[in-house]
Design a protein around this motif. Structure first.
Motif, PDB file in Angstrom:
ATOM      1  N   ARG A 152       0.847  -1.190   0.000  1.00  0.00           N
ATOM      2  CA  ARG A 152       0.000   0.000   0.000  1.00  0.00           C
ATOM      3  C   ARG A 152       0.879   1.235   0.000  1.00  0.00           C
ATOM      4  O   ARG A 152       2.071   1.169   0.284  1.00  0.00           O
ATOM      5  N   LYS A 153       0.240   2.369  -0.278  1.00  0.00           N
ATOM      6  CA  LYS A 153       0.997   3.616  -0.345  1.00  0.00           C
ATOM      7  C   LYS A 153       1.671   3.921   0.984  1.00  0.00           C
ATOM      8  O   LYS A 153       2.791   4.422   1.027  1.00  0.00           O
ATOM      9  N   LYS A 154       1.008   3.582   2.094  1.00  0.00           N
ATOM     10  CA  LYS A 154       1.568   3.876   3.413  1.00  0.00           C
ATOM     11  C   LYS A 154       2.772   2.995   3.742  1.00  0.00           C
ATOM     12  O   LYS A 154       3.479   3.257   4.717  1.00  0.00           O
ATOM     13  N   ASN A 188       9.773   2.674  -2.496  1.00  0.00           N
ATOM     14  CA  ASN A 188       8.808   3.585  -3.103  1.00  0.00           C
ATOM     15  C   ASN A 188       7.642   2.765  -3.646  1.00  0.00           C
ATOM     16  O   ASN A 188       7.852   1.766  -4.342  1.00  0.00           O
ATOM     17  N   VAL A 189       6.441   3.177  -3.312  1.00  0.00           N
ATOM     18  CA  VAL A 189       5.240   2.455  -3.743  1.00  0.00           C
ATOM     19  C   VAL A 189       4.500   3.311  -4.767  1.00  0.00           C
ATOM     20  O   VAL A 189       4.083   4.438  -4.475  1.00  0.00           O
ATOM     21  N   VAL A 190       4.387   2.776  -5.976  1.00  0.00           N
ATOM     22  CA  VAL A 190       3.637   3.460  -7.034  1.00  0.00           C
ATOM     23  C   VAL A 190       2.190   3.002  -6.958  1.00  0.00           C
ATOM     24  O   VAL A 190       1.897   1.809  -7.032  1.00  0.00           O
ATOM     25  N   VAL A 191       1.283   3.954  -6.777  1.00  0.00           N
ATOM     26  CA  VAL A 191      -0.139   3.629  -6.676  1.00  0.00           C
ATOM     27  C   VAL A 191      -0.715   3.490  -8.082  1.00  0.00           C
ATOM     28  O   VAL A 191      -0.732   4.447  -8.856  1.00  0.00           O
ATOM     29  N   VAL A 207      -5.917   0.467 -17.431  1.00  0.00           N
ATOM     30  CA  VAL A 207      -5.197   0.164 -16.191  1.00  0.00           C
ATOM     31  C   VAL A 207      -3.716   0.012 -16.543  1.00  0.00           C
ATOM     32  O   VAL A 207      -3.346  -0.868 -17.321  1.00  0.00           O
ATOM     33  N   LYS A 208      -2.876   0.874 -15.984  1.00  0.00           N
ATOM     34  CA  LYS A 208      -1.448   0.807 -16.268  1.00  0.00           C
ATOM     35  C   LYS A 208      -0.657   1.029 -14.979  1.00  0.00           C
ATOM     36  O   LYS A 208      -1.217   1.298 -13.922  1.00  0.00           O
ATOM     37  N   ASN A 258      -6.156  -4.802  -8.760  1.00  0.00           N
ATOM     38  CA  ASN A 258      -4.876  -4.334  -8.226  1.00  0.00           C
ATOM     39  C   ASN A 258      -4.611  -2.855  -8.491  1.00  0.00           C
ATOM     40  O   ASN A 258      -3.467  -2.428  -8.612  1.00  0.00           O
ATOM     41  N   ALA A 259      -5.676  -2.064  -8.598  1.00  0.00           N
ATOM     42  CA  ALA A 259      -5.509  -0.625  -8.847  1.00  0.00           C
ATOM     43  C   ALA A 259      -6.693   0.144  -8.284  1.00  0.00           C
ATOM     44  O   ALA A 259      -7.764  -0.423  -8.043  1.00  0.00           O
ATOM     45  N   GLU A 260      -6.462   1.444  -8.088  1.00  0.00           N
ATOM     46  CA  GLU A 260      -7.533   2.313  -7.619  1.00  0.00           C
ATOM     47  C   GLU A 260      -8.613   2.435  -8.695  1.00  0.00           C
ATOM     48  O   GLU A 260      -8.304   2.500  -9.895  1.00  0.00           O
ATOM     49  N   PRO A 261      -9.885   2.468  -8.304  1.00  0.00           N
ATOM     50  CA  PRO A 261     -10.963   2.528  -9.298  1.00  0.00           C
ATOM     51  C   PRO A 261     -11.058   3.883  -9.986  1.00  0.00           C
ATOM     52  O   PRO A 261     -10.511   4.880  -9.510  1.00  0.00           O
ATOM     53  N   ALA A 262     -11.757   3.902 -11.115  1.00  0.00           N
ATOM     54  CA  ALA A 262     -12.041   5.138 -11.852  1.00  0.00           C
ATOM     55  C   ALA A 262     -13.547   5.325 -11.925  1.00  0.00           C
ATOM     56  O   ALA A 262     -14.303   4.350 -11.920  1.00  0.00           O
ATOM     57  N   HIS A 263     -13.987   6.586 -12.002  1.00  0.00           N
ATOM     58  CA  HIS A 263     -15.416   6.885 -11.973  1.00  0.00           C
ATOM     59  C   HIS A 263     -15.782   7.846 -13.109  1.00  0.00           C
ATOM     60  O   HIS A 263     -14.952   8.643 -13.566  1.00  0.00           O
ATOM     61  N   ILE A 264     -17.035   7.768 -13.546  1.00  0.00           N
ATOM     62  CA  ILE A 264     -17.550   8.680 -14.562  1.00  0.00           C
ATOM     63  C   ILE A 264     -19.040   8.897 -14.329  1.00  0.00           C
ATOM     64  O   ILE A 264     -19.752   7.966 -13.938  1.00  0.00           O
TER      65      ILE A 264
END
Length: 220
Positions: free
Chosen positions: A49-51, A73-76, A101-102, A161-167
């Motif tokens: 996680r980022k933390k 270093n954690v890439v989100v 998703v990249k 495995n990634a943060e969601p996206a919204h529209i």
């Protein structure tokens, strides 16, 4: 002679994570990896996680102690809906959303699409389709044929495995925009008649007056 022990310590809060192959913290995502007859010791962090970013210390219990410091270093990883954050469509159009998703260490195990917080039923007879291509940059497409006004709402693309996206999608009935356009045409026509039309009438009257004066002058 006592055997030296290797420990992994998180420097941010001086939390001892592992001692030997034993996980010392209650967070079981941390695990020390050591192969028998090998001098290599690794700290494995599952689902980072980022933390978790920060400095970690590899410490050996020699006298004096030996330490090696490593910066993590954690890439989100985040998903992105290309058409976002807001999309407007006319009723009866095809709703086509593309989720990218990249920056992930590996392709996601799955990608779920949500509508107003509920998982979309891909087997619906409505003609809802989802097509996903996994690669270094995974792409998932949500297609809804002949979308109606009640398909308006918030859509989310949620990879494993990634943060969601919204529209936010707004689908409007065709009648309302057309009525608005017709109303606009009538208004413009009235403005023309009340403005430029009067000016045109004034110019015509002015020309007639000049012609009348010339005719009178010729006969006098």
């Amino acid at each position: 002679m006592s055997m030296c022990m290797l420990s992994w310590i998180r420097r941010q809060d001086f939390q001892i994570l592992t001692v030997g192959t034993f996980t010392y913290t209650s967070d079981q995502r941390f695990q020390a990896i050591h192969r028998e007859n090998s001098d290599d010791w690794s700290l494995q962090i599952s689902y980072p996680r980022k933390k978790d970013a920060g400095i970690y210390e590899c410490q050996i219990s020699t006298m004096p102690k030996m330490s090696l410091f490593i910066q993590l270093n954690v890439v989100v990883s985040r998903a992105k809906i290309v058409e976002g954050p807001t999309l407007y469509l006319s009723s009866g159009s095809t709703l086509n959303l593309t989720c990218m998703v990249k920056d992930t260490p590996e392709p996601p195990d799955y990608i779920f699409w949500y509508y107003n917080g509920q998982v979309i039923n891909y087997g619906s007879p409505r003609g809802i389709k989802v097509h996903t291509e996994k690669s270094a940059q995974t792409i998932s497409k949500l297609i809804i044929l002949k979308a109606q006004a009640n398909d308006s709402g918030n859509y989310s693309c949620t990879p494993s495995n990634a943060e969601p996206a919204h529209i936010a999608v707004h689908i409007q009935n065709n009648a309302n925009p057309a009525a608005s356009i017709q109303h606009g045409k009538r208004s413009a026509s009235r403005e023309y008649n009340n403005g430029n039309g009067c000016q045109q009438l004034y110019r015509s009257s002015f020309i007639v007056t000049i012609l009348t004066s010339l005719i009178m002058a010729l006969f006098l």
